[in-house]
Design a protein around this motif. Sequence first.
Motif, mmCIF file in Angstrom:
data_model
loop_
_atom_site.group_PDB
_atom_site.id
_atom_site.type_symbol
_atom_site.label_atom_id
_atom_site.label_comp_id
_atom_site.label_asym_id
_atom_site.label_seq_id
_atom_site.Cartn_x
_atom_site.Cartn_y
_atom_site.Cartn_z
ATOM 1 N N ARG A 127 -52.965 14.133 22.145
ATOM 2 C CA ARG A 127 -51.841 13.382 21.554
ATOM 3 C C ARG A 127 -50.716 14.268 21.192
ATOM 4 N NH1 ARG A 127 -54.737 13.905 16.194
ATOM 5 N NH2 ARG A 127 -55.184 15.821 15.650
ATOM 6 N N PRO A 143 -50.046 15.507 13.232
ATOM 7 C CA PRO A 143 -50.092 14.420 14.324
ATOM 8 C C PRO A 143 -48.860 13.274 14.266
ATOM 9 C CG PRO A 143 -52.492 15.044 13.971
ATOM 10 C CD PRO A 143 -50.915 15.778 12.787
ATOM 11 N N GLU A 144 -48.390 13.842 15.646
ATOM 12 C CA GLU A 144 -47.094 11.827 15.534
ATOM 13 C C GLU A 144 -48.067 11.087 15.048
ATOM 14 O OE1 GLU A 144 -44.603 10.349 15.302
ATOM 15 O OE2 GLU A 144 -43.579 12.190 16.116
ATOM 16 N N PRO A 145 -47.311 10.748 14.297
ATOM 17 C CA PRO A 145 -48.241 8.858 14.112
ATOM 18 C C PRO A 145 -47.261 8.436 14.631
ATOM 19 C CG PRO A 145 -46.670 9.897 12.140
ATOM 20 C CD PRO A 145 -46.597 10.743 13.378
ATOM 21 N N LEU A 162 -46.965 7.196 17.130
ATOM 22 C CA LEU A 162 -47.686 7.772 18.840
ATOM 23 C C LEU A 162 -48.584 8.080 19.487
ATOM 24 C CD1 LEU A 162 -45.070 10.556 20.545
ATOM 25 C CD2 LEU A 162 -44.653 7.986 20.918
ATOM 26 N N VAL A 163 -48.996 6.658 19.707
ATOM 27 C CA VAL A 163 -50.751 6.555 20.295
ATOM 28 C C VAL A 163 -51.248 7.711 20.946
ATOM 29 C CG1 VAL A 163 -50.825 4.365 19.163
ATOM 30 C CG2 VAL A 163 -50.995 5.048 21.424
#
Lengths: 502, 98
Positions: free
Chosen positions: A90, A300-302, A304-305
């Motif tokens: 991720r 974690p970048e929310p 981007l999945v």
Amino acid sequence: MTTLTADLVDYADAVRRYDPVLGIEVHVELGTRTKMFDGAEASFGADPNTQTTPVSLGLPGALPVVNGKAVEYAIRIGLALNCEIAETCRFARKNYFYPDVPKNFQTSQYDEPIAHDGWVDVELEDGTVFRVEIERAHMEEDAGKNTHVGGATGRIHGAEYSLVDYNRAGIPLVEIVTRPIEGAGERAPEVARAYVQTLRDIFRALEVSEARMERGNVRADVNVSLRPSPDAPLGTRTETKNVNSFRSVERAVRYEISRQAAVLDAGAAVVQETRHFHEDTGSTSSGRVKSDAEDYRYFPEPDLVPVAPSREWVEEIRAALPELPAARRRRLQGEWGYADAEMRDVVNAGALDLIEATVAAGASPAAARKWWMGELARHAKQAEISLEEVAITPAQIAQLQSLVDAGRINDKLARQVLEGVLAGEGDPEQVVVARGLEVVSDDGALLAAVDEALAAQPDVVEKVRGGNLGPVGAIIGAVMKATKGQADAKRVRELVLERIQG
Amino acid sequence: MSTISRDEVARVAALARIDLRPDEVDRLAGELDVIVDAIARVSEVATPDVPATSHPLPMTNVFREDVPVPGLPVDDVMAGAPASEDGRFLVPQILGEE
């Protein structure tokens, strides 16, 4: 400004008493058409801020979407570096404030890189192979470009203000991080240089980047530390940022080894800091001290999945990998029958592509090597240009050699033809015709010159007639001179002997 | 049980470039404590075999084709800039470094 005249220990002395350990981070800009997280063009050289979207400007509410091509390129790089490709990974936000990062964070990968645990074999100039372990390769985005205005040198120091262009912001990057590179010893600077060069060659072969150093497509951060012996714990490292040429990588490592050795000799501690490399002096100077103020608050970048490359996709990419530079060198050496040392010279001279093209155009490998590594290398050296810049094409070299093979010109004439081609007089064929350089094969014309030479040197004629063939060279030389080298020396010899003995 | 100290709030605020008055630091330390406590309760329930969730949606591999879109017009790009020069954002002297 930090001192540029730091105490230095003589390099040979430094590596005799200290064991250097390196860590290298290489950033490569991917050659995708669009940016990592938005559809803005990623090409080089456009007018400032003409290649942006709300995403690459970090405008509120703008949502990123991953460029699938960039993921494919990252996997290609990972596979070429013998890495494992993560089943899932991720993106993460790396938070910091700097005007070239419009979102106030860089979208990167942190605890889950797309590729990890690989290695690459690096070949040094003398043929020694050094294996560098790769810790990880992760995807991220480039920052914009700052131009500092008002300072004397255009560097940050003394600047009154900065101008920011976000065309580069968001261009896909892959960052490749090595494990500590140990055991290089005195060859550490050379290993560092060869490593970066090896990666550059791989990027080009993979067609994931133009990998042009002078455009900053490939940038290296070089970590150096010293320890008293290979079994001692790692010393404190410095990180020299943005070293952007192969030569600079080598010089930066060398300088840091000499500088840190002096610090340690004085009983002081190496400061863990980032440093800047200065092209003009070959030295580094202190940048910022790493402190706990440098806390990037990764999370974690929310928006981007996760990226979860299927094993099928990874295998598809693996199967489509092109031949890598090291394998290509081995194949070509086999095909051409060059000795190891010959092959190394060719590679080090940057003549590999040229010789391959020359052979493809019909020349024998031996002839291609002879021209590029001989006459043309001399010419390039004299003109202070690279072989690639020499104004002759592989096809022209092949044609030149075919003229020699057909007996239409000899080696000496070939060099004159070469001069003509380099002077822009056209193809070898055209130069031969225009300069009238063809070998004189008309016996009539040759015989006249032979008779003249015989008449001029009756003593030699006597000796030869008496059975001593040694001095015949003097006659041949005279004929060659009279025909301005355009005679076939073998034929001249035949005619001379016929005349004297016949 | 208080887990968030005043110092911690001040440090995080500084990292995020948020200028807090001392009374705001005090208030936030208390409020953040409540949040952290609440999260701690969740952690008690979640056993180690429950993976941390960064994305609530069961989706992966949302990709975009590598096809360019027109860039924003430069005038629009600069519309929100307090200052600009030659089509570039003009920002104050940078005291840090590259």
